[in-house]
Design a protein around this motif. Structure first.
Motif, PDB file in Angstrom:
ATOM      1  N   ALA A   3       9.421  37.238  58.253  1.00 13.19           N
ATOM      2  CA  ALA A   3       8.397  36.240  58.395  1.00 13.19           C
ATOM      3  C   ALA A   3       8.749  35.279  59.612  1.00 13.19           C
ATOM      4  CB  ALA A   3       8.187  35.403  57.008  1.00 13.19           C
ATOM      5  N   CYS A   4       7.812  34.784  60.238  1.00  8.96           N
ATOM      6  CA  CYS A   4       8.052  33.637  61.113  1.00  8.96           C
ATOM      7  C   CYS A   4       8.603  32.481  60.128  1.00  8.96           C
ATOM      8  CB  CYS A   4       6.570  33.077  61.675  1.00  8.96           C
ATOM      9  SG  CYS A   4       6.516  31.629  62.474  1.00  8.96           S
ATOM     10  N   SER A   5       9.307  31.496  60.757  1.00  9.34           N
ATOM     11  CA  SER A   5       9.853  30.325  59.956  1.00  9.34           C
ATOM     12  C   SER A   5       9.929  29.364  61.155  1.00  9.34           C
ATOM     13  CB  SER A   5      11.087  30.568  59.242  1.00  9.34           C
ATOM     14  OG  SER A   5      12.398  30.956  60.313  1.00  9.34           O
ATOM     15  N   GLY A   6       8.930  29.237  61.780  1.00 15.09           N
ATOM     16  CA  GLY A   6       8.518  28.288  63.046  1.00 15.09           C
ATOM     17  C   GLY A   6       8.649  26.841  62.373  1.00 15.09           C
ATOM     18  N   GLY A   7       8.593  26.076  63.412  1.00 11.27           N
ATOM     19  CA  GLY A   7       8.406  24.661  63.220  1.00 11.27           C
ATOM     20  C   GLY A   7       7.053  24.122  63.216  1.00 11.27           C
ATOM     21  N   SER A   8       6.184  24.648  62.341  1.00 11.75           N
ATOM     22  CA  SER A   8       5.052  24.128  61.965  1.00 11.75           C
ATOM     23  C   SER A   8       4.815  24.308  60.390  1.00 11.75           C
ATOM     24  CB  SER A   8       3.907  24.856  62.721  1.00 11.75           C
ATOM     25  OG  SER A   8       3.911  26.057  62.474  1.00 11.75           O
ATOM     26  N   ASN A   9       3.496  24.020  59.895  1.00 13.73           N
ATOM     27  CA  ASN A   9       3.264  24.357  58.573  1.00 13.73           C
ATOM     28  C   ASN A   9       2.967  25.688  58.559  1.00 13.73           C
ATOM     29  OD1 ASN A   9       0.935  23.988  60.053  1.00 13.73           O
ATOM     30  ND2 ASN A   9      -0.502  23.833  58.345  1.00 13.73           N
ATOM     31  N   VAL A  10       2.306  26.465  59.306  1.00 15.63           N
ATOM     32  CA  VAL A  10       2.115  27.706  59.369  1.00 15.63           C
ATOM     33  C   VAL A  10       3.152  28.513  59.466  1.00 15.63           C
ATOM     34  CG1 VAL A  10      -0.502  27.420  59.717  1.00 15.63           C
ATOM     35  CG2 VAL A  10       1.333  27.820  61.707  1.00 15.63           C
ATOM     36  N   GLY A  11       4.262  28.293  59.862  1.00 13.43           N
ATOM     37  CA  GLY A  11       5.573  29.007  59.857  1.00 13.43           C
ATOM     38  C   GLY A  11       6.203  28.890  58.684  1.00 13.43           C
ATOM     39  N   GLN A  12       6.213  27.632  58.111  1.00 15.55           N
ATOM     40  CA  GLN A  12       6.711  27.403  56.730  1.00 15.55           C
ATOM     41  C   GLN A  12       6.044  28.072  55.753  1.00 15.55           C
ATOM     42  OE1 GLN A  12       9.981  26.006  56.595  1.00 15.55           O
ATOM     43  NE2 GLN A  12       9.687  26.580  58.747  1.00 15.55           N
ATOM     44  N   ILE A  13       4.689  28.240  55.807  1.00 13.91           N
ATOM     45  CA  ILE A  13       3.899  29.054  55.003  1.00 13.91           C
ATOM     46  C   ILE A  13       4.178  30.590  54.966  1.00 13.91           C
ATOM     47  CG2 ILE A  13       1.607  29.737  54.391  1.00 13.91           C
ATOM     48  CD1 ILE A  13       0.704  26.883  55.433  1.00 13.91           C
ATOM     49  N   ALA A  14       4.455  31.056  56.256  1.00 13.52           N
ATOM     50  CA  ALA A  14       4.808  32.342  56.464  1.00 13.52           C
ATOM     51  C   ALA A  14       6.072  32.577  55.662  1.00 13.52           C
ATOM     52  CB  ALA A  14       4.694  32.786  57.701  1.00 13.52           C
ATOM     53  N   ASN A  15       7.019  31.766  55.937  1.00 15.16           N
ATOM     54  CA  ASN A  15       8.597  32.087  55.273  1.00 15.16           C
ATOM     55  C   ASN A  15       8.163  31.839  53.710  1.00 15.16           C
ATOM     56  OD1 ASN A  15      11.329  32.125  55.759  1.00 15.16           O
ATOM     57  ND2 ASN A  15      11.358  30.241  54.701  1.00 15.16           N
ATOM     58  N   ASP A  16       7.538  30.692  53.127  1.00 12.57           N
ATOM     59  CA  ASP A  16       7.470  30.717  51.828  1.00 12.57           C
ATOM     60  C   ASP A  16       6.798  31.886  51.013  1.00 12.57           C
ATOM     61  OD1 ASP A  16       8.859  28.245  51.912  1.00 12.57           O
ATOM     62  OD2 ASP A  16       7.115  27.149  51.100  1.00 12.57           O
ATOM     63  N   ALA A  17       5.583  32.380  52.009  1.00 15.95           N
ATOM     64  CA  ALA A  17       4.967  33.632  51.494  1.00 15.95           C
ATOM     65  C   ALA A  17       5.871  34.690  51.237  1.00 15.95           C
ATOM     66  CB  ALA A  17       3.400  33.972  52.170  1.00 15.95           C
ATOM     67  N   ALA A  18       6.745  34.924  52.271  1.00 11.24           N
ATOM     68  CA  ALA A  18       7.645  36.122  52.211  1.00 11.24           C
ATOM     69  C   ALA A  18       8.840  35.909  50.992  1.00 11.24           C
ATOM     70  CB  ALA A  18       8.592  36.421  53.502  1.00 11.24           C
ATOM     71  N   ILE A  19       9.254  34.534  50.732  1.00 16.40           N
ATOM     72  CA  ILE A  19      10.060  34.407  49.785  1.00 16.40           C
ATOM     73  C   ILE A  19       9.435  34.778  48.425  1.00 16.40           C
ATOM     74  CG2 ILE A  19      11.263  32.489  48.298  1.00 16.40           C
ATOM     75  CD1 ILE A  19      11.710  30.991  51.340  1.00 16.40           C
TER      76      ILE A  19
END
Length: 125
Positions: A17-33
């Motif tokens: 997952a992207c874990s970039g410096g935005s809300n959508v990067g954090q959403i991608a990361n949380d979804a992978a978790i």
């Protein structure tokens, strides 16, 4: 994209997952978790692939099925894999699901659930 395979049995499904410096990067990361917690896929280290760590690149190449979750259209997760000649079988882009990108780093739970369900849908498609 490579043809998707059945995820039943002992199939090795990995997600980056992207874990970039935005809300959508954090959403991608949380979804992978969340996918890892639900045992849908193993959460794999994208930084190791991007850092050209030989063993991690080999493990990524050896995955039965690779999922990339990107926050936005820049597609950093998929492109990081592709630089190592690894084509994700499934790629989800959070902004393509109607989530607007912002600098807010607090991921929206509803959006995260939407991404998780989209991945699950793609796995059975």
């Amino acid at each position: 994209m490579d043809e998707k395979r059945c995820t039943c049995g002992t199939m090795d499904v990995r997600v980056v997952a992207c874990s970039g410096g935005s809300n959508v990067g954090q959403i991608a990361n949380d979804a992978a978790i969340q996918l890892a917690k639900e045992k849908v896929a193993s959460f794999f280290c994208l930084a190791g692939v991007g850092g050209y760590i030989e063993g991690m690149v080999k493990s990524a190449r050896d995955a039965g099925l690779m999922i990339a979750i990107d926050g936005c259209s820049v597609q950093c997760a998929a492109k990081t894999l592709q630089h190592q000649d690894i084509e994700p079988a499934i790629q989800i882009v959070v902004t393509e699901l109607g989530v607007e990108k912002s600098p807010d780093l607090d991921p929206d739970e509803k959006a995260c659930s939407l991404v998780v369900e989209k991945v699950k849908d793609e796995l059975v498609a």
